[in-house]
Design a protein around this motif. Sequence first.
Motif, mmCIF file in Angstrom:
data_model
loop_
_atom_site.group_PDB
_atom_site.id
_atom_site.type_symbol
_atom_site.label_atom_id
_atom_site.label_comp_id
_atom_site.label_asym_id
_atom_site.label_seq_id
_atom_site.Cartn_x
_atom_site.Cartn_y
_atom_site.Cartn_z
ATOM 1 N N LEU A 213 0.829 -1.209 0.000
ATOM 2 C CA LEU A 213 0.000 0.000 0.000
ATOM 3 C C LEU A 213 0.862 1.256 0.000
ATOM 4 C CD1 LEU A 213 -2.760 -1.037 2.568
ATOM 5 C CD2 LEU A 213 -3.151 -0.482 0.164
ATOM 6 N N GLY A 214 1.885 1.255 0.838
ATOM 7 C CA GLY A 214 2.756 2.424 0.898
ATOM 8 C C GLY A 214 3.459 2.682 -0.416
ATOM 9 N N ARG A 215 3.882 1.618 -1.070
ATOM 10 C CA ARG A 215 4.644 1.787 -2.308
ATOM 11 C C ARG A 215 3.782 2.193 -3.502
ATOM 12 N NH1 ARG A 215 9.399 -2.833 -2.210
ATOM 13 N NH2 ARG A 215 10.715 -1.744 -0.692
ATOM 14 N N VAL A 216 2.464 2.003 -3.397
ATOM 15 C CA VAL A 216 1.591 2.483 -4.476
ATOM 16 C C VAL A 216 0.954 3.822 -4.097
ATOM 17 C CG1 VAL A 216 1.140 0.154 -5.312
ATOM 18 C CG2 VAL A 216 -0.452 1.199 -3.687
ATOM 19 N N GLY A 217 1.469 4.435 -3.026
ATOM 20 C CA GLY A 217 1.014 5.770 -2.660
ATOM 21 C C GLY A 217 -0.199 5.813 -1.757
ATOM 22 N N ARG A 218 -0.561 4.707 -1.142
ATOM 23 C CA ARG A 218 -1.741 4.670 -0.268
ATOM 24 C C ARG A 218 -1.303 4.540 1.187
ATOM 25 N NH1 ARG A 218 -5.527 0.079 -2.571
ATOM 26 N NH2 ARG A 218 -6.754 0.780 -0.779
ATOM 27 N N ARG A 219 -0.559 5.531 1.650
ATOM 28 C CA ARG A 219 0.008 5.463 3.003
ATOM 29 C C ARG A 219 -1.061 5.522 4.080
ATOM 30 N NH1 ARG A 219 6.109 7.310 3.347
ATOM 31 N NH2 ARG A 219 6.729 6.948 1.192
ATOM 32 N N SER A 220 -2.109 6.269 3.867
ATOM 33 C CA SER A 220 -3.163 6.328 4.889
ATOM 34 C C SER A 220 -3.817 4.961 5.064
ATOM 35 C CB SER A 220 -4.215 7.375 4.518
ATOM 36 O OG SER A 220 -4.837 7.048 3.281
ATOM 37 N N ALA A 221 -4.045 4.263 3.955
ATOM 38 C CA ALA A 221 -4.617 2.919 4.046
ATOM 39 C C ALA A 221 -3.646 1.969 4.740
ATOM 40 C CB ALA A 221 -4.959 2.394 2.654
ATOM 41 N N ALA A 222 -2.342 2.131 4.483
ATOM 42 C CA ALA A 222 -1.341 1.294 5.144
ATOM 43 C C ALA A 222 -1.340 1.541 6.648
ATOM 44 C CB ALA A 222 0.034 1.575 4.560
ATOM 45 N N LEU A 223 -1.473 2.798 7.057
ATOM 46 C CA LEU A 223 -1.501 3.120 8.486
ATOM 47 C C LEU A 223 -2.782 2.602 9.139
ATOM 48 C CD1 LEU A 223 0.012 6.691 8.282
ATOM 49 C CD2 LEU A 223 1.068 4.683 9.346
ATOM 50 N N GLU A 224 -3.887 2.638 8.416
ATOM 51 C CA GLU A 224 -5.125 2.050 8.935
ATOM 52 C C GLU A 224 -4.972 0.541 9.126
ATOM 53 O OE1 GLU A 224 -8.169 3.083 6.190
ATOM 54 O OE2 GLU A 224 -8.102 5.235 6.670
ATOM 55 N N THR A 225 -4.259 -0.110 8.216
ATOM 56 C CA THR A 225 -3.996 -1.546 8.349
ATOM 57 C C THR A 225 -3.193 -1.813 9.609
ATOM 58 O OG1 THR A 225 -4.029 -1.844 5.951
ATOM 59 C CG2 THR A 225 -2.914 -3.541 7.240
ATOM 60 N N TYR A 226 -2.208 -0.960 9.886
ATOM 61 C CA TYR A 226 -1.419 -1.118 11.106
ATOM 62 C C TYR A 226 -2.302 -1.007 12.349
ATOM 63 C CZ TYR A 226 1.785 -0.122 14.908
ATOM 64 O OH TYR A 226 2.446 -0.155 16.114
ATOM 65 N N GLN A 227 -3.186 -0.027 12.367
ATOM 66 C CA GLN A 227 -4.044 0.167 13.538
ATOM 67 C C GLN A 227 -4.978 -1.024 13.745
ATOM 68 O OE1 GLN A 227 -3.741 2.363 15.867
ATOM 69 N NE2 GLN A 227 -2.084 3.443 14.803
ATOM 70 N N ARG A 228 -5.512 -1.565 12.645
ATOM 71 C CA ARG A 228 -6.362 -2.754 12.769
ATOM 72 C C ARG A 228 -5.578 -3.934 13.324
ATOM 73 N NH1 ARG A 228 -8.394 -1.085 7.744
ATOM 74 N NH2 ARG A 228 -7.087 -2.634 6.659
ATOM 75 N N LEU A 229 -4.363 -4.112 12.815
ATOM 76 C CA LEU A 229 -3.520 -5.200 13.303
ATOM 77 C C LEU A 229 -3.236 -5.020 14.792
ATOM 78 C CD1 LEU A 229 -1.587 -7.620 13.032
ATOM 79 C CD2 LEU A 229 0.183 -5.991 12.313
ATOM 80 N N ARG A 230 -2.871 -3.824 15.183
ATOM 81 C CA ARG A 230 -2.550 -3.565 16.595
ATOM 82 C C ARG A 230 -3.750 -3.847 17.485
ATOM 83 N NH1 ARG A 230 -2.149 1.250 20.107
ATOM 84 N NH2 ARG A 230 -0.458 0.842 21.609
#
Length: 279
Positions: A213-230
Amino acid sequence: MEIHLLGPFCLTYGQASAVPTAPKSRKVLALLATNADQVISVGSLLEELWGEHPPARAMTTIQTYIMQLRSLIATALLGTHAEALAVAKQILSTEGAGYRLNARKAAVDAREYDLLAAGGYRSMGTGDYAAASEQFRQALALWRGPALVDVDTGPLLQAQVQRLEESRLSCLSKRIDADLRLGRHHEIIGELAALSVRYPTNEVFQFQYMLALGRVGRRSAALETYQRLRTQLRRELLLEPSAPVRELQQALLTGAHGLDIGTEMTEWLRGELCVLRAG
């Protein structure tokens, strides 16, 4: 002879199946097939079929199952009954206080899978990621569903099923790793989205999804994925995300160029944490 373990259980000669429909005799054959060319003791068969409380005539019952299995094999061989039964006794042989399914000349999907996966790991080790991706893909293509999905597994077979499933997940994560190293982020992002939902506490897949996600420019979605995982880890396992995942989150927050952090994934990605925290 062909033996299929990676999905519905099959043991065939030509087009003829030698797999019984009765659950317990099916279980006996499955245990012999997953340990092909090895002697399975009567004690192991007792444990698989009845656990710690076998019935009084359990030994006689096992002998009956073996006779039924040999008869099925003989029927599948399509020879005259006496000749086919003699061959069946060689294929499913009595070995001391146990039995062996002799399958050295058989095509066994689990064996082919192991060979292809091993080739993929070797290619990863030499940095040939294109070859690794293809070898892992071929290995995973052999799976037709969960291992032994139509067998009522006991403790020994369940251990085999778990081993195969953990191997499949490791193989899948390494194939994705190879694709990420090849820059195929757009191509695999949909697959990773599905895996992140199916395995919500598997940090390997979540890490890979965040990275893609980060590498295709979707950093906000990547950070949301982190929060869900946490949230999932804290709720289900009382754990915080591991160091590589936290480092990737920081790289996403700070806008690290290229998201180079964590791309090696080395020992961590090889599966130990994946197995311990798999969802």
